[in-house]
Design a protein around this motif. Structure first.
Motif, PDB file in Angstrom:
ATOM      1  N   VAL A  23      56.772  38.733  21.107  1.00 28.88           N
ATOM      2  CA  VAL A  23      58.155  38.323  20.220  1.00 28.88           C
ATOM      3  C   VAL A  23      57.678  37.565  18.920  1.00 28.88           C
ATOM      4  O   VAL A  23      58.356  38.190  17.917  1.00 28.88           O
ATOM      5  CB  VAL A  23      58.753  36.935  21.187  1.00 28.88           C
ATOM      6  N   ILE A  24      56.563  37.044  18.942  1.00 31.97           N
ATOM      7  CA  ILE A  24      56.201  36.350  17.617  1.00 31.97           C
ATOM      8  C   ILE A  24      55.715  37.384  16.601  1.00 31.97           C
ATOM      9  O   ILE A  24      56.036  37.462  15.608  1.00 31.97           O
ATOM     10  CB  ILE A  24      55.031  35.285  18.003  1.00 31.97           C
ATOM     11  N   ASP A  25      54.901  38.260  16.982  1.00 34.21           N
ATOM     12  CA  ASP A  25      54.305  39.304  16.210  1.00 34.21           C
ATOM     13  C   ASP A  25      55.090  40.488  15.729  1.00 34.21           C
ATOM     14  O   ASP A  25      54.955  41.010  14.530  1.00 34.21           O
ATOM     15  CB  ASP A  25      53.069  39.591  16.848  1.00 34.21           C
ATOM     16  N   THR A  26      56.040  40.623  16.631  1.00 32.46           N
ATOM     17  CA  THR A  26      56.716  41.996  16.307  1.00 32.46           C
ATOM     18  C   THR A  26      58.196  41.579  15.689  1.00 32.46           C
ATOM     19  O   THR A  26      58.787  42.474  15.244  1.00 32.46           O
ATOM     20  CB  THR A  26      56.845  42.755  17.483  1.00 32.46           C
ATOM     21  N   GLY A  27      58.481  40.452  15.905  1.00 31.58           N
ATOM     22  CA  GLY A  27      59.907  39.990  15.416  1.00 31.58           C
ATOM     23  C   GLY A  27      61.002  40.314  16.415  1.00 31.58           C
ATOM     24  O   GLY A  27      62.119  40.275  16.346  1.00 31.58           O
ATOM     25  N   ARG A  28      60.717  40.949  17.706  1.00 28.84           N
ATOM     26  CA  ARG A  28      61.415  41.380  18.634  1.00 28.84           C
ATOM     27  C   ARG A  28      62.125  40.105  19.491  1.00 28.84           C
ATOM     28  O   ARG A  28      61.640  39.115  19.412  1.00 28.84           O
ATOM     29  CB  ARG A  28      61.084  42.201  19.713  1.00 28.84           C
ATOM     30  N   THR A  29      63.617  40.149  19.862  1.00 25.56           N
ATOM     31  CA  THR A  29      63.993  39.176  20.432  1.00 25.56           C
ATOM     32  C   THR A  29      63.321  38.873  21.697  1.00 25.56           C
ATOM     33  O   THR A  29      62.732  39.730  22.415  1.00 25.56           O
ATOM     34  CB  THR A  29      65.585  39.668  20.837  1.00 25.56           C
ATOM     35  N   ILE A  30      63.445  37.729  22.226  1.00 25.40           N
ATOM     36  CA  ILE A  30      63.290  37.072  23.631  1.00 25.40           C
ATOM     37  C   ILE A  30      63.864  38.139  24.643  1.00 25.40           C
ATOM     38  O   ILE A  30      63.175  38.782  25.512  1.00 25.40           O
ATOM     39  CB  ILE A  30      63.160  35.889  23.754  1.00 25.40           C
ATOM     40  N   LYS A  35      63.341  41.577  29.124  1.00 27.28           N
ATOM     41  CA  LYS A  35      63.774  42.970  29.756  1.00 27.28           C
ATOM     42  C   LYS A  35      62.650  43.940  29.871  1.00 27.28           C
ATOM     43  O   LYS A  35      62.618  44.359  31.025  1.00 27.28           O
ATOM     44  CB  LYS A  35      65.017  43.432  29.024  1.00 27.28           C
ATOM     45  N   GLU A  36      62.150  44.203  28.839  1.00 25.42           N
ATOM     46  CA  GLU A  36      60.797  45.382  28.947  1.00 25.42           C
ATOM     47  C   GLU A  36      59.779  44.837  29.988  1.00 25.42           C
ATOM     48  O   GLU A  36      59.099  45.835  30.524  1.00 25.42           O
ATOM     49  CB  GLU A  36      60.463  45.408  27.477  1.00 25.42           C
ATOM     50  N   LEU A  37      59.341  43.566  29.947  1.00 26.08           N
ATOM     51  CA  LEU A  37      58.497  43.107  30.923  1.00 26.08           C
ATOM     52  C   LEU A  37      58.886  42.656  32.175  1.00 26.08           C
ATOM     53  O   LEU A  37      58.169  42.160  32.947  1.00 26.08           O
ATOM     54  CB  LEU A  37      57.653  42.098  30.169  1.00 26.08           C
ATOM     55  N   ASN A  38      60.344  42.659  32.435  1.00 31.68           N
ATOM     56  CA  ASN A  38      60.893  42.331  33.761  1.00 31.68           C
ATOM     57  C   ASN A  38      60.522  40.817  33.998  1.00 31.68           C
ATOM     58  O   ASN A  38      60.051  40.493  34.948  1.00 31.68           O
ATOM     59  CB  ASN A  38      60.426  43.168  34.935  1.00 31.68           C
ATOM     60  N   LEU A  39      60.878  39.973  32.801  1.00 30.43           N
ATOM     61  CA  LEU A  39      60.739  38.646  33.026  1.00 30.43           C
ATOM     62  C   LEU A  39      61.920  37.961  32.718  1.00 30.43           C
ATOM     63  O   LEU A  39      62.979  38.563  32.241  1.00 30.43           O
ATOM     64  CB  LEU A  39      59.738  38.088  32.063  1.00 30.43           C
ATOM     65  N   GLY A  40      61.966  36.697  33.172  1.00 28.33           N
ATOM     66  CA  GLY A  40      63.275  35.956  32.832  1.00 28.33           C
ATOM     67  C   GLY A  40      63.385  35.364  31.540  1.00 28.33           C
ATOM     68  O   GLY A  40      62.233  35.124  31.030  1.00 28.33           O
ATOM     69  N   GLU A  41      64.407  35.320  30.871  1.00 26.19           N
ATOM     70  CA  GLU A  41      64.553  34.992  29.342  1.00 26.19           C
ATOM     71  C   GLU A  41      64.103  33.542  29.007  1.00 26.19           C
ATOM     72  O   GLU A  41      63.227  33.358  28.266  1.00 26.19           O
ATOM     73  CB  GLU A  41      65.942  35.354  28.797  1.00 26.19           C
ATOM     74  N   GLN A  42      64.240  32.669  29.984  1.00 34.55           N
ATOM     75  CA  GLN A  42      63.975  31.401  30.076  1.00 34.55           C
ATOM     76  C   GLN A  42      62.469  31.278  30.135  1.00 34.55           C
ATOM     77  O   GLN A  42      61.773  30.358  29.279  1.00 34.55           O
ATOM     78  CB  GLN A  42      64.986  30.403  31.044  1.00 34.55           C
ATOM     79  N   THR A  43      62.064  31.952  31.174  1.00 39.00           N
ATOM     80  CA  THR A  43      60.473  32.016  31.231  1.00 39.00           C
ATOM     81  C   THR A  43      59.759  32.470  29.888  1.00 39.00           C
ATOM     82  O   THR A  43      58.804  31.610  29.499  1.00 39.00           O
ATOM     83  CB  THR A  43      60.059  32.721  32.592  1.00 39.00           C
ATOM     84  N   LEU A  44      60.121  33.443  29.549  1.00 37.75           N
ATOM     85  CA  LEU A  44      59.632  33.991  28.222  1.00 37.75           C
ATOM     86  C   LEU A  44      59.632  33.063  27.083  1.00 37.75           C
ATOM     87  O   LEU A  44      58.740  32.896  26.158  1.00 37.75           O
ATOM     88  CB  LEU A  44      60.124  35.570  27.749  1.00 37.75           C
ATOM     89  N   GLY A  45      60.917  32.503  26.885  1.00 34.21           N
ATOM     90  CA  GLY A  45      61.232  31.442  25.835  1.00 34.21           C
ATOM     91  C   GLY A  45      60.252  30.370  25.856  1.00 34.21           C
ATOM     92  O   GLY A  45      59.817  29.819  24.901  1.00 34.21           O
ATOM     93  N   THR A  46      59.936  29.764  26.975  1.00 31.22           N
ATOM     94  CA  THR A  46      59.025  28.780  27.274  1.00 31.22           C
ATOM     95  C   THR A  46      57.776  29.091  26.746  1.00 31.22           C
ATOM     96  O   THR A  46      57.145  28.402  25.987  1.00 31.22           O
ATOM     97  CB  THR A  46      59.027  28.291  28.790  1.00 31.22           C
TER      98      THR A  46
END
Length: 108
Positions: A23-30, A35-46
């Motif tokens: 997210v940080i290095d590529t500027g892609r959205t959380i 979705k790509e990594l099959n993770l929850g958005e809140q988890t990745l956001g944390t």
């Protein structure tokens, strides 16, 4: 069947940092990375928030970027990501060839 619970996955600190780095290095959205990594958005956001803090990026200016700054930031993040991947690959290649050289010297 009602007793079946979803098993909670655990992730290494390295995985969390790498996922946040996407997210940080590529500027892609959380949401896209989650979705790509099959993770929850809140988890990745944390994880992203924690990684930004670890990198000292949590004090970045909060003003809006103009279009050219946004494009430059996106390009630079992508470049940083690609350079890190290249470095990771080169390190693995160097280790591989060093071990191969060591083995061939030992058999002489």
């Amino acid at each position: 069947m009602s007793n079946m619970k979803k098993q909670r996955r655990s992730f290494t600190e390295e995985y969390r940092r790498e996922a946040a780095g996407l997210v940080i290095d590529t500027g892609r959205t959380i949401s896209a990375v989650a979705k790509e990594l099959n993770l929850g958005e809140q988890t990745l956001g944390t994880w992203v928030k924690k990684e930004r803090s670890r990198r000292g990026l949590d004090g970045e200016p909060t003003g809006a970027l103009d279009e050219s700054e946004r494009e430059e930031l996106k390009r630079l993040r992508k470049e940083v990501f690609e350079l890190r991947e290249d470095n990771r690959f080169l390190g693995k290649a160097a280790s591989f060839f060093a071990s191969k050289q060591h083995r061939s010297n030992g058999s002489n």
